[in-house]
Design a protein around this motif. Structure first.
Motif, short mmCIF file in Angstrom:
data_model
loop_
_atom_site.label_atom_id
_atom_site.label_comp_id
_atom_site.label_asym_id
_atom_site.label_seq_id
_atom_site.Cartn_x
_atom_site.Cartn_y
_atom_site.Cartn_z
N GLY B 156 41.76 34.61 35.16
CA GLY B 156 41.76 34.04 33.82
C GLY B 156 40.77 34.72 32.90
O GLY B 156 40.33 35.85 33.14
N HIS B 385 41.43 42.20 30.71
CA HIS B 385 40.06 41.81 31.02
C HIS B 385 39.18 43.03 31.31
O HIS B 385 38.82 43.28 32.46
CB HIS B 385 40.07 40.84 32.19
CG HIS B 385 41.21 39.86 32.17
ND1 HIS B 385 41.36 38.91 31.18
CD2 HIS B 385 42.28 39.69 32.98
CE1 HIS B 385 42.44 38.18 31.42
NE2 HIS B 385 43.02 38.64 32.50
N ASP B 388 36.09 42.65 33.41
CA ASP B 388 36.29 42.41 34.85
C ASP B 388 36.88 43.63 35.56
O ASP B 388 37.15 43.57 36.76
CB ASP B 388 37.28 41.26 35.08
CG ASP B 388 36.92 40.01 34.30
OD1 ASP B 388 35.74 39.77 34.11
OD2 ASP B 388 37.86 39.30 33.90
N ASN B 390 39.87 44.70 35.01
CA ASN B 390 41.24 44.24 35.31
C ASN B 390 42.10 44.34 34.05
O ASN B 390 41.83 43.66 33.07
CB ASN B 390 41.19 42.80 35.81
CG ASN B 390 42.56 42.10 35.92
OD1 ASN B 390 42.64 40.89 35.81
ND2 ASN B 390 43.62 42.85 36.12
#
Lengths: 475, 475
Positions: B156, B385, B388, B390
């Motif tokens: 998330g 993201h 992250d 990602n």
């Protein structure tokens, strides 16, 4: 059953590892055969010191084929004899001491890749030199190694903010019991490719493989820190204060340690160069540390304000905030000397228990009281990481007792009683020290069949020959 | 091989679970047989909805005995068809939808104990009502359940600060494939009793058992948040900015998302009620959010100052900091609408890849370029993201192509190519979505023998009958 290594087998290893990596000389082995706390001495057929993961793989393959047990060892600082071989002399100690390179340390990425034999204090220094820090520290930092810290999921004094080793391990390289290399060093913040083998190896105490390197999370160096010592009357107030500080200071709070009056008294009596931090004595004391990185607000004002409010409200009775680094160090010395002072004073049945944080204030009082009533004369000394729900719950011999004889006669019964008390609260009999050898019987006695069955199945699946650190963690 | 459930077996389950917990009616089953993205439709002999862990245990015991496969299902929002049964019709779906109690929510302890079927948005609301928040959120929050989020180690938009689900799970209650109950709900901050079964069950995609409840970490509610939109020319500058913000704002930064010009263009073109956040268009855009709890400094000033410095230094070209909650929501809507806008525009071969954060800026440009040269005409849209490591690396059909035919013809080759590129960087082909069914072949193709061997051994050890979510994660 494990086999005694044959001379031919040992010769093969000697050839493979060379003179720096192989020895059977008793003088070389001796320092590694007795556990850190000096309670258990084992025997080993040889001390192997592989130079790298490839040599470690070769050792594991040969051992698996021959059914020879391996005992991985880092700094040999286990509190539960987790790196000490049994007395049979069948085992080979696999020391990581030659794998001590810091392969990389990137301040931009906040990642260090350290080999298993890197000593914690050396990693601290290396990180500091780059304006970063590795936020895990403990008393044995001058000997404890990264491989051991990963394999035991070490805790320490900064868990409140940064978690245990488990939370700091971004990647692992390990030799599995098959001899295969698990190459999971990539420091990925997210990776959902099936069961997390890194998290399985972390805390496995060397029973599922030998960790040869780890990628570790770094954080910005602390530019400012603020350390406070608080005197207060009761443990519930301590938890209330923790909540207030968390609400006010957020993530800057790193340590929230509790020290009872008796522990402080022992430190002041037995440890040179210590002095009382507050004017009077209080039933309980807290050591609180908050830090902030470069550019963030110094936590000192906020901490001082919260403590001032707490005194005014009668929540705590006295407090001091260190005005200098030297004062901060002096406060920390009080906390860090508790174990030493206690040892000077006599023996104790020691327990490293975890409970839900909310249960801790009550347990510190009622749990101690219950134990003291059940075993008349004993004196409970419980101190440690209140903010983590982890205290070292030590039960000291009655005054005037023959310490060693008392421990031999009563120790097991006391430990079982303490562990059952903890179990009723949904707690753990091992918060940070692991199971090793010395907690094995109690772990097996208290674990649920579902948990124990699952652990045994995993061990049998990954180490079918049972060569990896046998007799530790699981029977 | 799995067996077709016999009528007698189904009758036993019907008696056990009652009419609320058992159905074979096609209309009841239909909504749960097709995956969230509508790509795979399976079949099931029945839909079971146990009321609690005890009923779940009874189901698992019966199924293990009969060799009947079970497919655990929460909100059915898997991106990889992880909760969709195969086409044989042998399987029973085990829905957690009746286990939806929040058993406790303690603002003092910062812990919520939620049953598997609790919907994420409901947990958000319950935490908010107590001045706390559960710091994990994603687009499917209105359907996704706690059990599914744990079992898939969900990510998330707040991973940068709080980690994935794995970092938020303090305890797990689960029914193991043996039918035994793993009672690990105690929210202990430290617990070193052997292999961490919680961490093994988190992300296991229901292949090692059925999570029935979890203890989850809460954090203080955010009293202030600051959201910024930044326009810039290149991805290396984005990473530099991230480092500066981290150094300046510390742990208050929660999200650092990257959106390329083309993604923003699609959103503005296809999503009603959106408008350009900056005066001009920029090759890349960043969405940054920082928050602070009650009593801490509002991050707005610090964020504004860092961005001002970055513009002055030429690091980024433009930036705006939301002046109100409505503006902040509008900026987030731009980011959250990228998938929807892309879907309206056409199909894509989608990838959810992770790389070391430091490799990301280069990969976003060079990786996209490599793919576009190898498959002429395709258009890479990579967003997500950045903080992250990602990104959702989507490869869109060439302009004018027959979308569906193109995807069927080229999709597999493109995905293999992308995953190999990611592999070379030490990355992961599944950052947050998991493996499920749709990534299984690629996972098996790319995983190292050591990793795959260890995963298979664990699966076989804990689920010897192979009844738990077969065909997902492992072949």
């Amino acid at each position: 059953m494990s086999a005694t290594p044959s001379p031919a087998f040992l010769d093969t290893l000697a050839d493979l590892l060379g003179p720096r990596g192989f020895t059977t000389a008793p003088a070389d082995l001796a320092p590694w055969l007795t556990d850190w706390r000096g309670r258990i001495t084992g025997a080993a057929a040889a001390l192997l010191s592989p130079a790298d993961a490839a040599e470690t793989q070769a050792i594991v393959r040969l051992a698996a084929e021959a059914g020879v047990p391996l005992v991985p060892q880092g700094g040999n600082t286990s509190m539960v004899a987790g790196a000490t071989p049994d007395a049979s002399g069948h085992a080979l100690i696999v020391s990581t001491r030659r794998m001590r390179a810091i392969r990389s340390l990137s301040p931009d990425d906040n990642v260090a890749v350290a080999e298993a034999g890197v000593i914690l204090a050396d990693l601290h220094d290396a990180a500091e030199a780059q304006g970063r820090r590795f936020p895990l520290s403990l008393a044995a930092k001058g000997s404890a190694t990264i491989g051991g810290l990963v394999s035991t999921n070490a805790g320490g004094t900064q868990v409140l903010r940064f978690g245990t080793m488990r939370a700091l391990v971004l990647g692992i390289e390990a030799v599995l019991p098959s001899g295969g290399l698990f190459d999971g060093l990539s420091a990925l913040r997210k990776d959902n490719r099936g069961y997390d083998l890194r998290q399985l190896l972390a805390g496995a105490e060397g029973t599922l493989g030998i960790v040869t390197a780890a990628s570790l999370r770094l954080v910005p160096a602390a530019a400012a820190r603020s350390v406070a010592w608080v005197g207060l009357d009761d443990t519930e107030a301590a938890l209330t204060l923790l909540r207030r500080i968390e609400a006010r200071l957020g993530d800057t709070i790193e340590s929230f340690e509790i020290v009872p009056a008796e522990a402080l008294r022992l430190v002041l009596a037995h440890v040179h160069g210590t002095r009382a931090p507050l004017a009077g004595a209080h039933p309980w004391n807290l050591l609180i540390e908050a830090t902030a990185p470069e550019g963030a607000a110094d936590p000192r004002d906020a901490l001082t304000a919260v403590l001032g409010d707490a005194i005014e409200a009668g929540l705590v009775q006295d407090a001091t905030v260190a005005a200098s680094e030297a004062q901060a160090d002096a406060l920390w010395k009080l906390r860090e000397s508790v174990s030493e002072a206690e040892r000077v004073d006599g023996v104790a049945a020691k327990h490293d228990v975890a409970l839900p944080v909310s249960a801790m204030p009550r347990f510190l009082v009622a749990g101690a009281d219950t134990v003291e009533r059940r075993f008349p004369g004993v004196r409970v000394l419980a101190f440690g990481h209140l903010g983590d729900g982890n205290v070292h719950f030590n039960v000291r011999a009655p005054l005037g007792a023959d310490d060693r004889a008392w421990l031999a006669a009563e120790g097991a019964a006391i430990s079982a009683f303490v562990h059952d008390l903890v179990g009723v609260e949904g707690g753990s009999l091992s918060a940070e020290h692991g199971i090793g050898q010395t907690k094995l019987a109690e772990f097996v006695r208290t674990a649920s069949p579902a948990r124990l069955g699952a652990l045994r199945a995993i061990k049998a699946a990954l180490d079918p020959a049972g060569i990896m650190n046998p007799g530790k963690l699981l029977p």
